[in-house]
Design an enzyme around this catalytic site. Structure first.
Site, PDB file in Angstrom:
ATOM      1  CG  ASP A   1       4.649   4.486   7.394  1.00  0.00           C
ATOM      2  OD1 ASP A   1       3.763   3.636   7.520  1.00  0.00           O
ATOM      3  OD2 ASP A   1       4.837   5.141   6.368  1.00  0.00           O
TER       4      ASP A   1
ATOM      5  CE1 TYR B   1      -1.165   2.516   8.002  1.00  0.00           C
ATOM      6  CE2 TYR B   1      -2.660   3.717   6.590  1.00  0.00           C
ATOM      7  CZ  TYR B   1      -1.807   2.666   6.792  1.00  0.00           C
ATOM      8  OH  TYR B   1      -1.601   1.759   5.779  1.00  0.00           O
TER       9      TYR B   1
ATOM     10  NE  ARG C   1       0.356   4.309   4.177  1.00  0.00           N
ATOM     11  CZ  ARG C   1       1.002   4.194   5.330  1.00  0.00           C
ATOM     12  NH1 ARG C   1       0.954   5.161   6.210  1.00  0.00           N
ATOM     13  NH2 ARG C   1       1.702   3.130   5.607  1.00  0.00           N
TER      14      ARG C   1
ATOM     15  CD  GLU D   1      -0.839  -8.310   6.295  1.00  0.00           C
ATOM     16  OE1 GLU D   1       0.351  -8.609   6.069  1.00  0.00           O
ATOM     17  OE2 GLU D   1      -1.254  -7.156   6.369  1.00  0.00           O
TER      18      GLU D   1
ATOM     19  NE  ARG E   1     -10.635  -4.623   8.392  1.00  0.00           N
ATOM     20  CZ  ARG E   1     -11.699  -5.374   8.324  1.00  0.00           C
ATOM     21  NH1 ARG E   1     -12.586  -5.361   9.312  1.00  0.00           N
ATOM     22  NH2 ARG E   1     -11.916  -6.149   7.277  1.00  0.00           N
TER      23      ARG E   1
HETATM   24  N1  UDP Z   1      -3.971   0.254  -1.265  1.00  0.00           N
HETATM   25  C1  UDP Z   1      -4.745  -0.279  -2.283  1.00  0.00           C
HETATM   26  N2  UDP Z   1      -4.216  -1.236  -3.107  1.00  0.00           N
HETATM   27  C2  UDP Z   1      -2.967  -1.697  -2.952  1.00  0.00           C
HETATM   28  C3  UDP Z   1      -2.155  -1.157  -1.909  1.00  0.00           C
HETATM   29  C4  UDP Z   1      -2.694  -0.185  -1.100  1.00  0.00           C
HETATM   30  O1  UDP Z   1      -5.913   0.093  -2.436  1.00  0.00           O
HETATM   31  O2  UDP Z   1      -2.543  -2.579  -3.734  1.00  0.00           O
HETATM   32  C5  UDP Z   1      -4.574   1.292  -0.385  1.00  0.00           C
HETATM   33  C6  UDP Z   1      -5.298   0.664   0.803  1.00  0.00           C
HETATM   34  O3  UDP Z   1      -6.406   1.468   1.134  1.00  0.00           O
HETATM   35  C7  UDP Z   1      -4.241   0.717   1.874  1.00  0.00           C
HETATM   36  C8  UDP Z   1      -3.574   2.042   1.601  1.00  0.00           C
HETATM   37  O4  UDP Z   1      -3.565   2.123   0.176  1.00  0.00           O
HETATM   38  O5  UDP Z   1      -4.791   0.649   3.162  1.00  0.00           O
HETATM   39  C9  UDP Z   1      -2.173   2.201   2.174  1.00  0.00           C
HETATM   40  O6  UDP Z   1      -1.356   1.153   1.674  1.00  0.00           O
HETATM   41  P1  UDP Z   1       0.029   0.742   2.351  1.00  0.00           P
HETATM   42  O7  UDP Z   1       0.707  -0.201   1.434  1.00  0.00           O
HETATM   43  O8  UDP Z   1       0.758   1.976   2.741  1.00  0.00           O
HETATM   44  O9  UDP Z   1      -0.516  -0.032   3.635  1.00  0.00           O
HETATM   45  P2  UDP Z   1       0.207  -0.791   4.860  1.00  0.00           P
HETATM   46  O10 UDP Z   1       1.423  -1.485   4.326  1.00  0.00           O
HETATM   47  O11 UDP Z   1       0.475   0.241   5.912  1.00  0.00           O
HETATM   48  O12 UDP Z   1      -0.854  -1.757   5.310  1.00  0.00           O
END
Ligand code: UDP
Length: 375
Positions: free
Chosen positions: A348, A346, A170, A299, A249
């Site tokens: 959005d 998952y 994504r 978080e 999670r």
């Molecule tokens: N992710 C990562 N490093 C980052 C940001 C995201 O490895 O700095 C990976 C991680 O596995 C995460 C996924 O990319 O669960 C999706 O990130 P997103 O920001 O879309 O997550 P959300 O905001 O939905 O928690």
């Protein structure tokens, strides 16, 4: 005796609220219940020191679907917030998602051509179908270690090689200076907060909302009160876990008020494995606000068990199979399932709005003349 209501909607989050609004506008009578003391589900926000705080993690609305965007804009104005990510690893502060600015910071490259050459040299052939193999095949091991491994292991409580690549697909990888987190043309944060947007959506003469009502304490009553049930909670719980529990999670939030501006950005991701939190959210930047004080939220991902909030479905091979059994069972009944928990996806926010709009359209245009209306 026929039921007094057309729909009993379980969950006042995005799926339930959008469905309720669509049904109400089609003349149906709807009751929305939620076990929490507030509406808006995980989008819930509230003012602290004049700053709208996203209580269940940061929510940035983005979509490329003009219909979804038009729908939500009926209930709030959106500001012109555009999300740009930042990653902190040790002393380094880097642009994310990976773009030319990132590669300039890490490798010193200045053009797309140089970046392409460096990436080609860094890439390794994918040795499996998992998150680690996929990202290493795209950007190589050094960037994987810097940006992905620690964050992902903390976020999901599993090694990246034990997770599906879909989780990370994504996020874009760009060889331009475009550092936007999302590619979507429509983006923003509701002016006045998410909760107000939900309150406006649910404000209709055909909708009644009851908070602090747990579906499982009133199941019989609710099933009898309406012709049809719309359920956006955990699908495994709905069926009393008969095929086993699905994995989720959970998250813990630690919110602090501070003077000034803490980090100059709405979200900084902490990707090192030895920092226990995944990100720090500074809420005032979502509202593009300049104020003397600030509110930040750390978080911390944590293990889910019953009693805690399920935030993320973990769609690995086992869970996908278990979910499939629940999904098939759900299709044999009359209950409508949707949302992140009801669909075990998952999603959005914009995807849930789209799902609820499509579900309502199908449901209402089928001319399903519910008994309540026929009565
Ligand atoms: N992710 C990562 N490093 C980052 C940001 C995201 O490895 O700095 C990976 C991680 O596995 C995460 C996924 O990319 O669960 C999706 O990130 P997103 O920001 O879309 O997550 P959300 O905001 O939905 O928690």
């Amino acid at each position: 005796m026929s039921p007094a209501l057309d729909y009993a909607v379980v969950g006042a989050g995005m799926f339930g609220s959008v469905f309720a609004r669509c049904a109400a506008e089609a003349g149906r009578r709807v009751l929305v219940v939620d076990r929490r003391p507030h509406i808006a589900g995980n989008c819930y926000s509230e003012a602290v020191e004049g700053i709208e705080v996203h209580r269940y993690g940061p929510h940035i609305f983005h979509t490329r679907d003009a219909g979804v965007w038009a729908f939500v804009n009926r209930f709030t104005e959106f500001n012109h917030y555009r999300h740009r990510g930042l990653v902190r690893n040790g002393d380094r502060l880097l642009s994310f998602p990976i773009n030319l600015a990132t590669l300039h910071q890490v490798w010193g490259v200045t053009t797309p051509e140089e970046a392409t050459a460096r990436l080609e040299a860094a890439r390794e052939p994918a040795d499996g179908d998992n998150l680690e193999a996929w990202i290493v095949s795209q950007v190589g091991r050094e960037l994987y270690e810097l940006f992905i491994r620690g964050y992902t292991a903390k976020q999901w409580g599993r090694e990246p090689r034990d997770l599906p690549a879909s989780i990370i697909k994504r996020i874009p990888i760009r060889l331009t200076w475009d550092d936007n987190y999302f590619d979507d043309p429509y983006q923003g944060i509701p002016v006045g907060g998410y909760t107000r947007m939900f309150a406006n959506m649910l404000d209709h003469e055909n909708i009644r909302v009851e908070t602090e009502v747990d579906f499982f304490d009133h199941r019989r009553e609710l099933e009898r009160a309406a012709s049809r049930l719309v359920y956006s909670g955990k699908i495994d719980e709905f069926f009393d876990y008969r095929f086993g529990e699905l994995d989720y999670r959970s998250l813990r939030f630690q919110t602090e008020q501070k003077p000034g501006d803490f980090q100059g950005a709405s979200i900084v991701n902490y990707t090192a494995a030895d920092v226990p939190y995944t990100r720090i959210v500074e809420h005032k930047h979502f509202a593009l606000q300049q104020t003397d004080r600030t509110v930040v939220t750390y978080e911390f991902p944590q293990k889910y068990d019953r009693g805690r909030e399920p935030f993320y479905p973990i769609r690995d091979w086992r869970n996908t199979n278990v979910y499939e059994r629940y999904r098939q069972l759900s299709q044999t009944g009359q209950v409508i399932f949707g949302g992140r928990l009801g669909s075990y996806q998952y999603f959005d926010m914009h995807q849930v709005v789209g799902q609820a709009m499509a579900t309502a359209k199908r449901e209402l245009s089928e001319g399903r003349q519910t008994t309540a209306r026929a009565a």
